[in-house]
Write an enzyme that holds these catalytic residues in place. Structure first.
Site, PDB file in Angstrom:
ATOM      1  N   ASP A 268       0.868  -1.170   0.000  1.00  0.00           N
ATOM      2  CA  ASP A 268       0.000   0.000   0.000  1.00  0.00           C
ATOM      3  C   ASP A 268       0.910   1.225   0.000  1.00  0.00           C
ATOM      4  O   ASP A 268       2.087   1.157   0.382  1.00  0.00           O
ATOM      5  CB  ASP A 268      -0.915  -0.006   1.219  1.00  0.00           C
ATOM      6  CG  ASP A 268      -2.222   0.745   0.969  1.00  0.00           C
ATOM      7  OD1 ASP A 268      -2.238   1.604   0.064  1.00  0.00           O
ATOM      8  OD2 ASP A 268      -3.210   0.486   1.660  1.00  0.00           O
ATOM      9  N   GLU A 615     -16.961  10.539   4.229  1.00  0.00           N
ATOM     10  CA  GLU A 615     -16.536   9.162   4.518  1.00  0.00           C
ATOM     11  C   GLU A 615     -15.661   8.683   3.367  1.00  0.00           C
ATOM     12  O   GLU A 615     -16.139   8.429   2.276  1.00  0.00           O
ATOM     13  CB  GLU A 615     -17.738   8.238   4.739  1.00  0.00           C
ATOM     14  CG  GLU A 615     -18.754   8.175   3.628  1.00  0.00           C
ATOM     15  CD  GLU A 615     -19.699   6.990   3.756  1.00  0.00           C
ATOM     16  OE1 GLU A 615     -19.455   6.087   4.577  1.00  0.00           O
ATOM     17  OE2 GLU A 615     -20.691   6.960   3.018  1.00  0.00           O
TER      18      GLU A 615
END
Length: 858
Positions: A268, A615
Site C-alpha cells: 500500500d 466518509e
C-alpha cells in the site's frame, strides 16, 4: 517515459521480427518467465531497485520503457480523465449480480486498455495510466464506521469472494490468450478495515485463529486459488507485531507457502516508510533496513520511495542481491505477460478502440447496475411507487443536486452525471420544484458557482497548473481544467494530479466570472501548507497553516455586471497535503422558512444521507460525526433528522432517498418517513435509476450486503477486530434491517428447500405472488449445529430469480461439500467437519425469512 524510450523499444522489436536480434528477453516467442530471468541477469543493482518502485523509470540501454504500476479502477477507470462511472462497490454488491458485475469490469478493462494504448502513442505513461489496477478491495466491512467500507462488497466473506472473483475475471480477461488484458490486485492483505486515523501505527493483536481464517482470509484465498489474481496488496497496519508488508506469517507462510501464490505482492502506498517513520510502526531504523525487511518478507513492489535505498541495504548486508532478483523477475514477468515490451501489433488488446470510453453501451451497463443496486427498505402503506404528478412533488435534500456525491470515491470523470433532481425532472418535466433545505450537517444552503467560472482555456471552471517545486517555477508538470470545485488529499499517497509529487509541490488555479446580481459570496477553503487567494489583483488571503488542516471562510461582496478574476495558489511543504476550494452562494436557513418553500405540495422526496467527501480514505474533515474519513456516529446527521420530522409533522408524505457508502441508523425515520430507498453512491446514471424506482418504472430488487443497525449502542469498539457481536454472522441483537434484506413492489413465496449431496445442489420453488414482475434474490446459509462458538449462520450461495407476476420457478443453488467448510478448533484449520448442519434458504438473513432443513455431512 519519454518518446525516445518508446522509439528504442520499437526499434528493438523491429529487429526481433526481422530475426536480427538474438537476446532472449527480446524474443516474444519465449515464455514471460524465461524472458524475465534473462533480462534480470543484465541489470545492475541500481537498475533493479528502480524497477521495484510503482513509478518504474525507463532503462534505455536495454530498451526497457517506464512503467506505472498504480492505476485505479474501483468502479470505473479512476483518476485518468473521462470514463464511465459505475455505482460504488458496496452498492453493486447490493445487486447480488456477479454476472452483471463481470460485464461491468470487462467494460472497465476495455476502457483502461484503450486509454493506455492512446497514452503509449503519445510517448509517455504516467501514474493512473498503466495496465496494473489496484482493485478489488475484498476486506470485510466489519464496522459501518469505516469510511472505506464503500470500496468493499460488504460484511460477508462469501459475498466478497464471489463478487471479487467477478471483478478479477472482468479486469484480467479470459484465459487462453498470449497476453494478459490487465493485472488486478486483491487488497488490503490482511485484517484491514480501519480506523483510518491509526492505520499507520495500529497493531492487531490477539485475534482468534477462527476470526482470521473464517472471516478475514477466505476472500483473499478464493481470489488467489480460484481467481488467479495477479497481485495482492499488503496493508498498512501491523498484524501480531509485524507490519503487514513485512509479515513473514502473512506473505510467506500463508500467501505463498500454503496458498501457492505465484504473483506479485505490492505495498500500500507509503506502507514501507511507515516501518521507520517516527510516530508510525518504527520497527526499522531507516529506509534501507525497512526495504530489506519488506523484500525478504515478500513485498516485491513498493508504492513509495524507500526501495531506492535497496543498494545501500545490500552493501550493509541486510539483504542479498539474489533475494532482490526474486522480486525483480516477478515484476518483469508480469510486464512481459502484459505485452509491455512488445509492439502493439503483437498484443491483441491494443486493438480496443478509444470509442469504447464512456460509450452508450457502457452507460447502459451503469444504468442497469444503478437500478439493480437500489434497496427498498421501507414502504409504509405502499407509498411507492409515486404517481407521476409534478405539481404535487418537491425534491429536497443536500444530495438531490450533487453530482460529485454520485461518484463515490476513487472515481473518474463522467461525460455527464444525472443527479436525482435531473432524473426526476427528466421523468416529470422541468416543473418539478427543488428546495435544497439543508447541507449534510448544517441548516445552511450552499450553491456552488464554481462551474460558472471560466478558466484560461475558455472551459467552464478553473484552469490549474502544477509544479514539482514550491516556487511555481519552470514548466508545469501537469495542466488541466476543473469543472467542479477541487478537493484534494494525499491520504493513501494519492497525488493531486498525474506527475505531481507527494510533497514540495505547488498549484495555481485561475478563473473568471461575471456576476449576475449584487450579493455576498462565500469562499470556503480547507488546506494545510500555504494558500493565497487573489481576486482582481488584490490578495485577500495569504496564510501558512504549516501541517495544520483548517476550514476557513471569506466573504466577498460582488456587484452585478462586474467581472472578477480569481487566482488560488497552494504551496505544499513537507509530508501530507490537503486542499479544498469553492465559491458559493450561502445562506442560513430555518425550518419554518423551508416549510414555507415547500408550500402545499403533499409529497417531499428528501435526498439525504452522507457524502463521500466525509466518509473516505483519511479525509481531513471538520464536520460533526466524522473523524479522518471514518464516522464517529452511524446516525443520520441531526439537521436532516430534525428537518424530516418537521416535514412529517406538517403533514407531508416524506420519501427518503438515503445516499451513503455504509449503513445508516434510520430508526426514527421509520416513523417520520413513509418510504426509504437506499441508493448508495449510484454512479453517473444514478438519478435516472432513482426516478425509475420511485415512479414504478423499475421494480427494486436489491438486498443489503451489510447489516443496518438501530443505533450506535449496538456497535462494539471500532478498533476491536474480533468478530464477536459483529455483522449478521455474530450479531445477537435485533438489527434495524438485516443482511440480505430488501423489499419489492411485488411479493414472493419461497417453498421448502431440498438438498442433494450427490450433486451438491439446493433446489427450491420460488413464486411471484404479486401483480408486478420482479426479481427475488434467494439466499442460502449454513450452520454447523455442533459448533457453539461458530457463526449463527453464514452465506454460502445465492441466486437472482426473475419472475413474472404469478410465475413460479424451481431454483437451483450450487452448494458443494466445500460450502460446509468452517473453523475446526481441534485440528486448528479450516475444513469440512463431518456432522449435522442446518441449511437455511430464504429472502434475507433474518430467521423469519428462512426455511430450514438439516443434513448430515460425511
Amino acid at each position: 517515459m519519454k518518446k525516445r524510450n518508446l522509439f528504442v523499444v520499437a526499434a528493438v522489436f523491429c529487429s526481433v521480427v526481422s530475426g536480427a536480434q538474438t537476446l532472449p528477453y527480446q524474443n516474444p516467442n519465449l515464455s514471460a518467465k524465461e524472458r524475465a530471468a534473462d533480462l534480470c541477469s543484465r541489470l545492475t543493482l541500481e537498475e533493479k531497485a528502480k524497477l521495484m518502485l510503482d513509478l518504474s523509470e525507463a532503462i534505455p540501454r536495454l530498451g526497457i520503457p517506464g512503467f506505472a504500476w498504480w492505476s485505479e479502477a474501483l468502479h470505473g477507470v479512476g483518476r485518468n480523465g473521462y470514463c464511465t462511472v459505475f455505482p460504488s462497490c458496496i452498492g453493486m454488491a447490493a445487486s447480488f449480480d456477479d454476472v452483471l458485475l463481470e460485464r461491468i469490469y470487462t467494460a472497465v478493462s476495455d476502457e483502461a486498455r484503450a486509454k493506455n494504448t492512446a497514452q503509449r502513442k503519445k510517448g509517455s505513461v504516467g501514474r493512473y495510466q498503466g495496465l496494473s489496477f489496484w482493485t478489488p478491495n475484498v476486506n470485510i466491512f466489519r464496522d459501518p464506521r469505516w469510511g472505506r467500507g464503500q470500496e468493499t462488497y460488504g460484511e460477508d466473506p462469501y459475498m466478497n469472494a464471489r463478487m471479487g472473483l467477478a471483478v478479477v475475471r472482468g479486469l484480467q480477461g479470459p484465459a487462453g490468450h498470449k497476453y494478459m488484458k490487465l493485472y488486478a490486485c486483491a487488497k488490503h492483505f490482511a485484517v484491514h478495515s480501519g480506523p483510518e486515523k491509526t492505520r499507520h501505527h495500529f497493531d492487531i493483536e490477539n485475534l482468534s485463529p477462527r476470526d482470521l481464517w473464517e472471516t478475514y482470509l477466505p476472500a483473499f484465498k478464493a481470489l488467489v486459488q480460484k481467481g488467479g489474481v495477479k497481485e495482492v496488496m499488503c496493508a498498512y497496519q501491523r498484524f501480531e507485531g509485524e507490519p503487514c508488508c513485512g509479515s513473514n506469517r502473512l506473505l510467506r507462510q500463508i500467501l505463498r507457502d500454503e496458498w501457492g501464490f505465484k504473483g506479485l505482492v505490492v505495498s500500500d502506498c507509503g506502507a514501507i516508510s511507515d516501518f521507520w517513520t517516527p510516530g508510525c510502526h518504527e520497527v526499522s531504523p531507516d529506509a534501507a533496513s525497512a526495504s530489506a525487511k519488506a523484500v525478504i518478507s515478500g513485498t516485491d513492489l513498493e508504492c513509495g520511495n524507500s526501495y531506492k535505498a535497496l543498494p545501500d541495504a545490500v552493501k550493509a548486508g541486510a539483504i542479498t542481491e539474489q533475494q532482490i532478483n526474486t522480486s525483480v523477475e516477478r515484476l518483469l514477468e508480469a510486464r512481459f505477460e502484459l505485452g509491455d515490451f512488445d509492439p502493439d501489433s503483437l498484443v491483441e488488446w491494443t486493438r480496443i478502440p478509444e470509442s469504447v470510453i464512456a460509450s452508450k453501451a457502457h452507460k447502459k451497463l451503469a444504468l442497469d447496475m444503478a437500478r439493480e443496486q437500489m434497496v427498498l427498505l421501507h414502504n409504509k402503506n405502499n407509498t411507492l411507487p409515486l404517481a407521476k404528478n409534478a405539481s404535487d412533488i418537491v425534491v429536497m435534500g443536500p444530495n438531490a443536486a450533487d453530482s460529485t456525491m454520485m461518484w463515490g470515491i476513487y472515481y473518474g470523470q463522467p461525460t455527464h452525471t444525472i443527479t436525482v433532481l435531473e432524473g426526476m425532472r427528466n421523468k416529470l418535466g422541468s416543473g418539478v420544484r427543488y428546495v435544497k433545505g439543508c447541507d449534510i450537517t448544517s441548516m445552511t444552503e450552499s450553491e456552488s458557482i464554481f462551474g460558472r467560472m471560466t478558466g484560461l482555456d475558455g472551459k467552464a471552471g478553473m484552469t490549474a497548473k502544477f509544479w514539482n517545486n514550491t516556487d511555481m517555477d519552470g514548466q508545469p508538470v501537469y495542466e488541466g481544467n476543473y469543472s467542479s470545485h477541487p478537493q484534494f488529499d494525499t491520504g493513501g499517497n494519492t497525488v493531486f494530479a498525474p506527475g505531481v509529487e507527494l510533497k514540495d509541490f505547488s498549484v495555481r488555479f485561475n478563473g473568471n466570472f461575471t456576476v449576475d446580481k449584487t450579493e455576498t459570496l462565500c469562499v470556503r477553503y480547507l488546506n494545510d501548507g500555504r494558500i493565497r487567494l487573489i481576486v482582481n489583483g488584490d490578495t485577500l488571503v495569504n496564510r501558512n497553516n504549516k501541517n495544520e488542516v483548517r476550514l476557513n471562510e471569506r466573504r466577498i461582496k460582488v456587484k452585478a455586471g462586474a467581472n472578477y478574476s480569481v487566482q488560488l495558489d497552494y504551496i505544499q511543504f513537507g509530508n501530507g497535503a490537503s486542499l479544498s476550494f469553492d465559491v458559493s452562494r450561502m445562506q442560513t436557513l430555518t425550518v419554518p422558512g423551508v416549510l414555507k418553500s415547500v408550500g402545499d405540495a403533499s409529497t417531499v422526496v428528501f435526498v439525504g444521507g452522507i457524502s463521500p467527501n466525509l466518509e473516505r480514505e483519511e479525509a481531513k474533515v471538520t464536520e460533526p460525526g466524522f473523524d479522518n474519513g471514518d464516522r464517529t456516529s452511524i446516525e443520520l446527521p441531526l439537521v436532516q433528522r430534525e428537518l424530516i420530522k418537521a416535514l412529517h409533522d406538517a403533514g407531508k408524505k416524506v420519501v427518503l432517498v438515503n445516499c451513503s457508502g455504509s449503513a445508516v441508523a434510520l430508526t426514527p425515520e421509520l416513523e417520520t418517513c413513509d418510504a426509504i430507498l437506499q441508493a448508495w453512491y449510484p454512479g453517473e446514471q444514478g438519478g435516472t435509476a432513482v426516478a425509475d424506482v420511485l415512479f414504478g418504472d423499475y421494480n427494486p430488487g436489491g438486498k443489503l450486503p451489510v447489516t443496518f443497525y438501530k443505533n450506535d449502542s449496538q456497535l462494539p469498539p471500532f478498533d476491536d477486530y474480533n468478530m464477536a457481536n459483529r455483522t449478521y454472522r455474530y450479531f445477537k441483537g435485533e438489527p434495524l434491517f438485516p443482511f440480505g434484506y430488501g423489499l419489492s413492489y411485488t411479493t414472493f413465496a419461497v417453498g421448502e428447500p431440498s438438498y442433494d449431496a450427490s450433486t451438491g445442489k439446493i433446489k427450491v420453488k420460488v413464486g411471484n405472488t404479486g401483480r408486478r414482475d420482479g426479481v427475488e434474490i434467494v439466499q442460502a446459509y449454513m450452520r454447523n449445529t455442533a459448533d457453539a462458538e461458530g457463526p449463527l449462520k453464514t452465506l454460502r450461495g445465492f441466486a437472482r430469480v426473475e419472475l413474472k407476476a404469478g410465475e413460479t420457478k424451481t431454483v437451483e443453488i450450487d452448494f458443494p461439500r466445500e460450502a460446509f467448510e468452517g473453523w475446526d478448533a481441534q485440528s486448528n484449520a479450516m475444513r469440512v467437519v463431518p456432522g449435522r448442519y442446518d441449511i437455511m434458504v430464504g429472502t434475507s438473513s433474518a430467521d423469519k425469512d428462512l426455511k430450514r432443513i438439516s443434513v448430515d455431512v460425511k
